[in-house]
Design an enzyme around this catalytic site. Structure first.
Site, PDB file in Angstrom:
ATOM      1  N   GLU A   1      -5.843 -60.071  33.485  1.00  0.00           N
ATOM      2  CA  GLU A   1      -5.314 -58.983  32.666  1.00  0.00           C
ATOM      3  C   GLU A   1      -4.179 -58.253  33.386  1.00  0.00           C
ATOM      4  O   GLU A   1      -3.949 -58.440  34.570  1.00  0.00           O
ATOM      5  CB  GLU A   1      -6.406 -57.949  32.345  1.00  0.00           C
ATOM      6  CG  GLU A   1      -6.992 -58.032  30.939  1.00  0.00           C
ATOM      7  CD  GLU A   1      -6.042 -57.518  29.864  1.00  0.00           C
ATOM      8  OE1 GLU A   1      -4.879 -57.209  30.182  1.00  0.00           O
ATOM      9  OE2 GLU A   1      -6.463 -57.450  28.694  1.00  0.00           O
TER      10      GLU A   1
ATOM     11  N   ASN B   1      -6.812 -51.005  24.577  1.00  0.00           N
ATOM     12  CA  ASN B   1      -6.047 -52.117  25.121  1.00  0.00           C
ATOM     13  C   ASN B   1      -4.572 -51.771  25.281  1.00  0.00           C
ATOM     14  O   ASN B   1      -4.235 -50.752  25.885  1.00  0.00           O
ATOM     15  CB  ASN B   1      -6.262 -53.379  24.277  1.00  0.00           C
ATOM     16  CG  ASN B   1      -6.977 -54.467  25.049  1.00  0.00           C
ATOM     17  OD1 ASN B   1      -6.669 -54.701  26.211  1.00  0.00           O
ATOM     18  ND2 ASN B   1      -7.925 -55.126  24.420  1.00  0.00           N
TER      19      ASN B   1
ATOM     20  N   ASP C   1      -4.139 -57.704  21.996  1.00  0.00           N
ATOM     21  CA  ASP C   1      -4.657 -57.329  23.315  1.00  0.00           C
ATOM     22  C   ASP C   1      -3.550 -56.563  24.039  1.00  0.00           C
ATOM     23  O   ASP C   1      -3.056 -55.573  23.538  1.00  0.00           O
ATOM     24  CB  ASP C   1      -5.115 -58.593  24.045  1.00  0.00           C
ATOM     25  CG  ASP C   1      -6.093 -58.321  25.175  1.00  0.00           C
ATOM     26  OD1 ASP C   1      -5.968 -57.289  25.845  1.00  0.00           O
ATOM     27  OD2 ASP C   1      -6.984 -59.158  25.401  1.00  0.00           O
TER      28      ASP C   1
END
Length: 290
Positions: free
Chosen positions: A17, A145, A193
């Site tokens: 991420e 997110n 996302d």
């Protein structure tokens, strides 16, 4: 993979991420949330580093005076340039962890949370100012997110993934009452996302379970789709000396038949032109906004 898409760093991150370009060091920073690791990669030299954290780490961003600010399970902390850790905002909630985060043009950190079981309304979004003052900007979100700002800093974009929306709000306005849908991702295309905004004001978003990136114009029109070999891309950010390469983090978690590249850091060469980032505690906004 297409000719311009490649694996930048071969890895098996459970939940890669938060790619972030650190211009001061010429390296890309990204995390493996569930692996409790902060990774760096310098494209010019190929040098990589990996630092373990004591808790799951949702995001890691450069600090203006060196070191990293990290969004952890129990709050927001900082590693100084020598690696010493201290808490900036400790707020442990059982069953909750830090998720995506971003640094605004004014040098403040916006950091989101979510429950491990993704229970509806179990997360929030906090703004942490460089002076340490904290403010809960949103409560009752589910999977906090992607966060980003328009090139002139006047608009903030935000994703709560299960809504399938990217929302937009005038910078400085109350998010809870002034955010509105910018785009809605159609069913079957995945869940929005992490995101980034390019120099043209277009919004790039990774689609979890969609296996692709979307780019939307400032008007909200879908103008580019980038198919990926992995089902779960998580976020994207421009990097490299000229900010023209788009780096993409990916996940292996929950994918029993994951592609060999799942969990790796991918790169789309010459994808566009990114915006210079801001380090936590720094400021790139014009007076008197700072």
């Amino acid at each position: 993979m297409s000719q311009d898409l490649a694996v930048a760093v071969r890895a098996e991150a459970a939940l890669g991420e938060g790619p972030t370009w650190d211009a001061a060091t010429g390296r890309l920073i990204w995390v493996d949330i569930l692996g409790s690791r902060v990774h760096t990669y310098a494209p010019a030299t190929g040098r990589r580093t990996v630092m373990a954290t004591e808790q799951h780490v949702g995001a890691a961003k450069p600090c203006a005076d060196g070191g990293l600010v990290v969004n952890l399970r129990d709050g927001i902390g900082r590693y100084d340039a020598e690696g010493a850790f201290s808490w900036l905002l400790r707020d442990p909630v059982p069953g909750r962890r830090g998720n995506d985060a971003a640094v605004a043009p004014d040098g403040a950190l916006w950091a989101g949370t979510m429950r491990y079981d993704e229970a509806p309304g179990g997360g929030n979004l906090v703004r942490l100012a460089p002076d340490g003052a904290a403010h809960e900007a949103l409560s009752g979100v589910t999977v906090s997110n992607g966060i980003g700002w328009s090139p002139d800093g006047s608009l903030m974009y935000y994703v709560d993934s299960p809504t399938r929306r990217i929302d937009v709000c005038p910078t400085g306005a109350d998010l809870a009452t002034h955010r509105r849908p910018f785009v809605t991702v159609e069913p079957g295309a995945g869940y929005p996302d992490g995101l980034t905004v390019d120099a043209d004001g277009c919004v790039w978003v990774a689609l979890w379970d969609g296996g692709r990136l979307h780019r939307y114009t400032p008007r909200g029109d879908l103008d580019r789709v980038v198919p990926l070999p992995v089902a779960r891309p998580t976020a994207c950010a421009f990097g490299g000396a000229d900010l023209r390469d788009l780096y993409i983090t990916t996940a292996r978690t929950g994918a029993p038949h994951a592609h060999p590249s799942a969990g790796s850091l991918l790169v789309l060469r010459n994808a566009g032109h990114g915006l210079p980032g801001t380090a936590f505690g720094g400021c790139q906004c014009p007076a008197p906004a700072c």
